[in-house]
Scaffold this motif. Structure first.
Motif, PDB file in Angstrom:
ATOM      1  N   ASP A 101       0.858  -1.182   0.000  1.00 49.96           N
ATOM      2  CA  ASP A 101       0.000   0.000   0.000  1.00 49.96           C
ATOM      3  C   ASP A 101       0.899   1.239   0.000  1.00 49.96           C
ATOM      4  OD1 ASP A 101      -1.620   2.156   0.612  1.00 49.96           O
ATOM      5  OD2 ASP A 101      -2.662   1.170   2.276  1.00 49.96           O
ATOM      6  N   MET A 102       1.081   1.853  -1.166  1.00 49.33           N
ATOM      7  CA  MET A 102       2.043   2.954  -1.272  1.00 49.33           C
ATOM      8  C   MET A 102       1.587   4.204  -0.526  1.00 49.33           C
ATOM      9  SD  MET A 102       4.641   1.745  -2.591  1.00 49.33           S
ATOM     10  CE  MET A 102       5.490   3.307  -2.393  1.00 49.33           C
ATOM     11  N   ARG A 103       0.280   4.423  -0.431  1.00 47.67           N
ATOM     12  CA  ARG A 103      -0.206   5.565   0.355  1.00 47.67           C
ATOM     13  C   ARG A 103       0.254   5.426   1.805  1.00 47.67           C
ATOM     14  NH1 ARG A 103      -6.515   6.966   1.749  1.00 47.67           N
ATOM     15  NH2 ARG A 103      -6.120   8.909   2.836  1.00 47.67           N
ATOM     16  N   SER A 104       0.099   4.229   2.339  1.00 49.96           N
ATOM     17  CA  SER A 104       0.532   3.951   3.707  1.00 49.96           C
ATOM     18  C   SER A 104       2.049   4.065   3.819  1.00 49.96           C
ATOM     19  CB  SER A 104       0.069   2.548   4.120  1.00 49.96           C
ATOM     20  OG  SER A 104       0.577   2.195   5.385  1.00 49.96           O
ATOM     21  N   ALA A 105       2.761   3.492   2.851  1.00 47.15           N
ATOM     22  CA  ALA A 105       4.224   3.517   2.885  1.00 47.15           C
ATOM     23  C   ALA A 105       4.763   4.943   2.939  1.00 47.15           C
ATOM     24  CB  ALA A 105       4.781   2.784   1.666  1.00 47.15           C
ATOM     25  N   TYR A 106       4.253   5.815   2.065  1.00 49.18           N
ATOM     26  CA  TYR A 106       4.723   7.198   2.032  1.00 49.18           C
ATOM     27  C   TYR A 106       4.432   7.925   3.340  1.00 49.18           C
ATOM     28  CZ  TYR A 106       5.410   6.846  -3.051  1.00 49.18           C
ATOM     29  OH  TYR A 106       5.833   6.491  -4.301  1.00 49.18           O
ATOM     30  N   LYS A 107       3.310   7.586   3.978  1.00 44.75           N
ATOM     31  CA  LYS A 107       2.904   8.307   5.180  1.00 44.75           C
ATOM     32  C   LYS A 107       3.736   7.921   6.401  1.00 44.75           C
ATOM     33  CE  LYS A 107      -0.998   9.816   7.916  1.00 44.75           C
ATOM     34  NZ  LYS A 107      -2.449  10.048   7.959  1.00 44.75           N
ATOM     35  N   VAL A 108       4.007   6.620   6.586  1.00 44.97           N
ATOM     36  CA  VAL A 108       4.608   6.186   7.853  1.00 44.97           C
ATOM     37  C   VAL A 108       6.130   6.044   7.795  1.00 44.97           C
ATOM     38  CG1 VAL A 108       2.491   4.934   8.432  1.00 44.97           C
ATOM     39  CG2 VAL A 108       4.425   3.671   7.470  1.00 44.97           C
ATOM     40  N   ALA A 109       6.692   5.940   6.602  1.00 46.77           N
ATOM     41  CA  ALA A 109       8.108   5.563   6.486  1.00 46.77           C
ATOM     42  C   ALA A 109       9.074   6.697   6.798  1.00 46.77           C
ATOM     43  CB  ALA A 109       8.387   5.033   5.082  1.00 46.77           C
ATOM     44  N   ASP A 110      10.150   6.356   7.500  1.00 43.20           N
ATOM     45  CA  ASP A 110      11.344   7.189   7.500  1.00 43.20           C
ATOM     46  C   ASP A 110      12.160   6.848   6.252  1.00 43.20           C
ATOM     47  OD1 ASP A 110      11.007   8.592  10.002  1.00 43.20           O
ATOM     48  OD2 ASP A 110      11.364   6.671  10.984  1.00 43.20           O
ATOM     49  N   ARG A 111      12.250   5.526   5.986  1.00 41.27           N
ATOM     50  CA  ARG A 111      12.887   5.055   4.754  1.00 41.27           C
ATOM     51  C   ARG A 111      12.060   3.905   4.174  1.00 41.27           C
ATOM     52  NH1 ARG A 111      18.688   3.205   5.169  1.00 41.27           N
ATOM     53  NH2 ARG A 111      18.077   2.388   7.211  1.00 41.27           N
ATOM     54  N   ILE A 112      12.182   3.718   2.868  1.00 40.25           N
ATOM     55  CA  ILE A 112      11.489   2.646   2.163  1.00 40.25           C
ATOM     56  C   ILE A 112      12.533   1.787   1.454  1.00 40.25           C
ATOM     57  CG2 ILE A 112       9.866   2.089   0.301  1.00 40.25           C
ATOM     58  CD1 ILE A 112       8.455   4.754   0.878  1.00 40.25           C
ATOM     59  N   ALA A 113      12.357   0.456   1.544  1.00 38.19           N
ATOM     60  CA  ALA A 113      13.242  -0.481   0.855  1.00 38.19           C
ATOM     61  C   ALA A 113      12.414  -1.315  -0.119  1.00 38.19           C
ATOM     62  CB  ALA A 113      13.943  -1.395   1.862  1.00 38.19           C
ATOM     63  N   MET A 114      12.888  -1.440  -1.356  1.00 40.10           N
ATOM     64  CA  MET A 114      12.188  -2.205  -2.385  1.00 40.10           C
ATOM     65  C   MET A 114      12.814  -3.587  -2.517  1.00 40.10           C
ATOM     66  SD  MET A 114       9.948  -2.033  -5.071  1.00 40.10           S
ATOM     67  CE  MET A 114       9.581  -3.277  -6.325  1.00 40.10           C
ATOM     68  N   LEU A 115      11.992  -4.634  -2.307  1.00 40.88           N
ATOM     69  CA  LEU A 115      12.439  -6.021  -2.418  1.00 40.88           C
ATOM     70  C   LEU A 115      12.034  -6.551  -3.787  1.00 40.88           C
ATOM     71  CD1 LEU A 115      13.573  -8.659  -1.241  1.00 40.88           C
ATOM     72  CD2 LEU A 115      11.395  -8.997  -0.059  1.00 40.88           C
ATOM     73  N   TYR A 116      13.010  -7.063  -4.525  1.00 41.54           N
ATOM     74  CA  TYR A 116      12.749  -7.569  -5.878  1.00 41.54           C
ATOM     75  C   TYR A 116      13.746  -8.671  -6.207  1.00 41.54           C
ATOM     76  CZ  TYR A 116      12.106  -7.566 -10.988  1.00 41.54           C
ATOM     77  OH  TYR A 116      11.872  -7.923 -12.284  1.00 41.54           O
ATOM     78  N   ASN A 117      13.242  -9.804  -6.689  1.00 40.71           N
ATOM     79  CA  ASN A 117      14.103 -10.944  -7.046  1.00 40.71           C
ATOM     80  C   ASN A 117      15.042 -11.344  -5.916  1.00 40.71           C
ATOM     81  OD1 ASN A 117      12.949 -11.358  -9.518  1.00 40.71           O
ATOM     82  ND2 ASN A 117      14.641 -10.514 -10.727  1.00 40.71           N
ATOM     83  N   GLY A 118      14.527 -11.295  -4.675  1.00 48.69           N
ATOM     84  CA  GLY A 118      15.291 -11.779  -3.529  1.00 48.69           C
ATOM     85  C   GLY A 118      16.284 -10.809  -2.948  1.00 48.69           C
ATOM     86  N   LYS A 119      16.349  -9.592  -3.501  1.00 49.02           N
ATOM     87  CA  LYS A 119      17.319  -8.598  -3.018  1.00 49.02           C
ATOM     88  C   LYS A 119      16.615  -7.264  -2.753  1.00 49.02           C
ATOM     89  CE  LYS A 119      21.111 -10.468  -5.883  1.00 49.02           C
ATOM     90  NZ  LYS A 119      21.961 -11.018  -4.822  1.00 49.02           N
ATOM     91  N   ILE A 120      17.236  -6.447  -1.916  1.00 48.95           N
ATOM     92  CA  ILE A 120      16.810  -5.061  -1.767  1.00 48.95           C
ATOM     93  C   ILE A 120      17.496  -4.271  -2.872  1.00 48.95           C
ATOM     94  CG2 ILE A 120      16.842  -3.001  -0.307  1.00 48.95           C
ATOM     95  CD1 ILE A 120      14.989  -5.182   0.761  1.00 48.95           C
ATOM     96  N   ILE A 121      16.695  -3.752  -3.809  1.00 46.32           N
ATOM     97  CA  ILE A 121      17.301  -3.088  -4.978  1.00 46.32           C
ATOM     98  C   ILE A 121      17.417  -1.577  -4.799  1.00 46.32           C
ATOM     99  CG2 ILE A 121      16.615  -4.907  -6.581  1.00 46.32           C
ATOM    100  CD1 ILE A 121      14.353  -2.987  -7.531  1.00 46.32           C
ATOM    101  N   GLU A 122      16.685  -1.028  -3.818  1.00 47.32           N
ATOM    102  CA  GLU A 122      16.810   0.412  -3.569  1.00 47.32           C
ATOM    103  C   GLU A 122      16.296   0.720  -2.168  1.00 47.32           C
ATOM    104  OE1 GLU A 122      16.317   4.611  -5.928  1.00 47.32           O
ATOM    105  OE2 GLU A 122      16.132   2.680  -6.921  1.00 47.32           O
ATOM    106  N   VAL A 123      16.974   1.642  -1.467  1.00 45.29           N
ATOM    107  CA  VAL A 123      16.558   2.111  -0.150  1.00 45.29           C
ATOM    108  C   VAL A 123      16.667   3.633  -0.146  1.00 45.29           C
ATOM    109  CG1 VAL A 123      16.938   2.008   2.347  1.00 45.29           C
ATOM    110  CG2 VAL A 123      17.528   0.037   0.931  1.00 45.29           C
ATOM    111  N   GLY A 124      15.633   4.291   0.398  1.00 49.35           N
ATOM    112  CA  GLY A 124      15.716   5.743   0.480  1.00 49.35           C
ATOM    113  C   GLY A 124      14.512   6.328   1.174  1.00 49.35           C
ATOM    114  N   SER A 125      14.535   7.632   1.329  1.00 42.78           N
ATOM    115  CA  SER A 125      13.396   8.344   1.914  1.00 42.78           C
ATOM    116  C   SER A 125      12.198   8.195   0.979  1.00 42.78           C
ATOM    117  CB  SER A 125      13.739   9.827   2.073  1.00 42.78           C
ATOM    118  OG  SER A 125      13.876  10.420   0.789  1.00 42.78           O
TER     119      SER A 125
END
Length: 238
Positions: free
Chosen positions: A197-221
């Protein structure tokens, strides 16, 4: 607070986590996003020691979860609270009894101390007047909040949220989001939120990490993720 290094896990021929790295700072809210079936819940289960990795390590406050005995692991889990996707309440227990359950199981608190602690936890989630109701008498959002009160009962340092806004309407979802933020600010807990739920993610996160193909491919605000040039991230968030 949480350091995950080279974490790998396969179920048969299906490789779910593949050398995953992620660091979660003390007191921050890390949101992990990714497609259904990408391994987000599997990652949470490694953090709390419910699954043993094929390779890699998970350190909580400097302690490697993967090397602990069953007794030491149970002691470490006392630092955690978990809000399950469907709240996972006991149907035959009232809201009060559900929140009191871990206190009865794992502490030597008196009945009066437990009563006060349960009342305080229900008050934190705005349900102090629902303590005598059974799960069947509660809405989906109320069940989520009772589950969150139970997660708070032991005074955890870390709270894990598995799809906290799934199955509830947007207004109640926003209430759960506001609670997540308030608990971070008031109790200074470290939070790990798994969601799509991206609306929720943007609201609560200090940082967001994207999991894809078994790895974290990006981390950031949240803003950095919005502006990401990675096409996989853009496809998911849009």
């Amino acid at each position: 607070m949480i350091e995950i290094r080279e974490l790998s896990k396969a179920f048969g021929r299906l490789k779910v986590l593949d050398g995953l790295d992620l660091t979660i700072k003390t007191g921050e809210t890390m949101v992990i996003i990714g497609r259904s079936g990408s391994g987000k819940s599997v990652l949470l289960k490694h953090v709390i020691g419910l699954l043993v990795p094929d390779a890699g390590s998970v350190r909580i406050d400097g302690v490697d979860v993967t090397t602990l005995s069953a007794e030491a692991l149970n002691a470490l889990r006392m630092k955690f609270g978990m809000l399950f996707q469907n709240a996972a309440l006991f149907d035959s227990m009232t809201a009060f009894e559900n929140v009191a359950f871990p206190l009865l199981e794992h502490t030597t608190m008196t009945s009066e101390e437990i009563r006060k602690r349960v009342h305080d936890c229900l008050q934190l989630v705005g349900l102090e007047h629902a303590d005598a109701l059974y799960p069947a008498q509660l809405s989906g959002g109320m069940r989520k909040r009772v589950g969150l009160a139970r997660a708070l009962a032991m005074g955890p340092k870390i709270i894990l949220y598995d799809e906290p806004t799934t199955g509830i309407d947007p207004i109640m979802g926003d209430i759960v989001n506001d609670l997540t933020i308030a608990l971070r600010d008031r109790l200074k807990v470290t939070s790990v939120v798994v969601t799509h739920d991206m609306r929720s993610a943007y609201k609560v996160a200090d940082r967001i990490a994207m999991l894809y193909n078994g790895k974290i491919i990006e981390v950031g605000s949240p803003e950095a993720i919005r502006q990401s040039r990675n096409p996989v991230v853009q496809q998911f968030i849009k």
